[in-house]
Structure formats: structure tokens, C-alpha cells
Scaffold this motif. Sequence first.
Motif, mmCIF file in Angstrom:
data_model
loop_
_atom_site.group_PDB
_atom_site.id
_atom_site.type_symbol
_atom_site.label_atom_id
_atom_site.label_comp_id
_atom_site.label_asym_id
_atom_site.label_seq_id
_atom_site.Cartn_x
_atom_site.Cartn_y
_atom_site.Cartn_z
ATOM 1 N N PRO A 118 0.938 -1.234 -0.046
ATOM 2 C CA PRO A 118 -0.137 0.070 0.025
ATOM 3 C C PRO A 118 0.719 1.338 0.369
ATOM 4 C CG PRO A 118 0.183 -0.892 2.087
ATOM 5 C CD PRO A 118 0.834 -1.863 1.248
ATOM 6 N N GLY A 119 0.210 2.381 -0.516
ATOM 7 C CA GLY A 119 1.012 3.658 -0.526
ATOM 8 C C GLY A 119 0.068 4.591 -0.993
ATOM 9 N N TYR A 120 0.693 5.812 -1.482
ATOM 10 C CA TYR A 120 0.094 6.874 -2.098
ATOM 11 C C TYR A 120 1.216 7.671 -2.938
ATOM 12 C CZ TYR A 120 2.355 9.627 1.555
ATOM 13 O OH TYR A 120 3.390 10.029 2.204
ATOM 14 N N ILE A 121 0.489 8.565 -3.803
ATOM 15 C CA ILE A 121 1.430 9.430 -4.602
ATOM 16 C C ILE A 121 0.757 10.757 -4.499
ATOM 17 C CG2 ILE A 121 2.071 7.636 -6.277
ATOM 18 C CD1 ILE A 121 0.201 8.964 -8.086
ATOM 19 N N LEU A 122 1.963 11.923 -4.476
ATOM 20 C CA LEU A 122 1.329 13.329 -4.602
ATOM 21 C C LEU A 122 1.722 13.905 -5.789
ATOM 22 C CD1 LEU A 122 2.693 14.292 -1.209
ATOM 23 C CD2 LEU A 122 0.372 13.682 -1.655
#
Length: 299
Positions: A118-122
Motif C-alpha cells: 500500500p502507498g500513495y502518490i502526490l
Amino acid sequence: MPTPPPAPMLAIKGTYRVINTRPDGDTVSFLPQDPGFWCDVPGRNRVERNSRGGGTVRMDAIDALETHYRGVGPKEVHQPLHLGARAAREELLSWLGFGSILMDEREKVTASTPETVPGYILASGADVFGRCVALVGRGDLPPGVKNGRRSIVTTDHLHQTANHRLLELGLVYPTFYSKLPEALREDMAETTRRARATKAPNSVWAKDVTFEDGAKIEDLTSLTAHQVILPKLFRRLVDYIRLFGPPLTCFPAYLAGEYEEFRLSGQEESFHGLQHVIEITDNTIRMTRPIEDITLVEK
């Protein structure tokens, strides 16, 4: 010239999946929880999606040594693998949470443990190749940052990303574009200076010849097997040598034809073409300004 206010970045939550991809030190495959958010990434271009709804993330503000570059040639080339070209990729995948990675002879991932993390990007935009340009984070979004919403990214947010981590370890070079908020650019420039001063044994700065001694170019293997240089300059030199041969007499004119616009720290005027920041003596090429002093202008 007044400094424009920082542009917000689009936060997208999802998972990283690298099976059947060829990740390197500054690109990774990402699948949003809602692939429709790709349509909200700003810019002239759209993020290209695969059959799963995933896309490729090009990590903002950094440039890793090339592990598979084609350019104008019929075959891929790479920067010296034994001098650290794989180090940024290994750190990136480990930092994201991949415990083990199996690859085939073309360095395509055939299996990973776990399969996704899991993770995220900006995200700040999409490049001409349909990749999302973004800061890369792991786990949950930072407090106050909402999925699918645009937020002003602070240096605290930056310090929680792989982009900053790789730069801090000296495993990548900085590459700044004008849309990157000034506060983030200044923070990453200072991080670069500290990493260069440290020159950790596995860092690019321990082996780099771009800015001090210069790179002696005798043939293509000077770049692919023997010397570590700035990846942007590597790509330009590889294409030039494939087209015209190793003498660098006409390389400044070749760079002028690229017509890249950039600004230098402390100067308001812009320049066109990297020939303004290189010098060539006896087929040895050296950049005359630190890379963190250069900001490429985005149209």
C-alpha cells in the motif's frame, strides 16, 4: 520577478505492483484505489493506464542512473551496473515494502513478496510519455491530506517520500523543474549538498565525474561501463555518439538544438540549451554548475 504561490498536488491512495514491469530507481507502477483519479492529474497529457487501471509513476525531482535506456539506438544501454546503477532501484523497492524480487534476464519482475504494497502518490502532472510525475509515499496518506484532493505539499510531507529518501542517501541526482514548489526545491538542493559532501561508498557522489574531473569520452563504453555521470547528460551523449560518433566537437551545437530552457540559481534570466553549462577539453566533458543550481522550465 515575484515567486508564484506553490501549486497543490493531487493525493492518490493505492498500491504498488511491480510484477511484469521493469522498475528502476525513479519509476514504479502504481494502481489507485479509484483509477478515475488519473483523469484529475493536471497537464496537457493524460496518464496512460494498463488493463488493470494502473499507471507508471515518474518520481518528481530526482533522476536515477539508467538501467535500460534506448534513445535513438536499436538496443538498450545502461550506465555502469557495477558502479551503482541498480542501487537506487533496490533501495526504492525495499523502502516501499517489497521483501524479495525475482527478475528475468531483461530485469523484468517475475515475482515479488508481497505482490502489492500500500502507498500513495502526490501528483504534480503527467509527462510526454504518459507517466504520472509525483512524490512517492508508502502506507497511509499524511494527516490532513485527503484521497483524491489537492493539497499544498510541505517539506514535512516531502521528507516522508521515497524521492527524498533516495536523494538523502545519495543514490540519485536531483533534477528540478519549475513547477516544483520553491520550498521543496530548496530543501532538496540542501539535501543534495549534504549527500555530496558525505560521499557514502554506494552513492553516486562517490563515483561521479560530471562536475569535477569530467568524463573522458573515447567510445560508448566510456559511458556504459566505466564512468558515472549525470543521467540527463548520459542520455544526450549516448544519442549523440550513436548519431555522430565519439568526437565531441559538435556536441555543444547538438545540445543547442535540444533547446531546453532552464534557469540558474540567483539569476532571473533563462538559458536555452545545456551547452551553456558544460565545457569540453580534449574530448573530456564537464558540467560547470552543480545540478541543484539548475531548474528546467516547464511550458
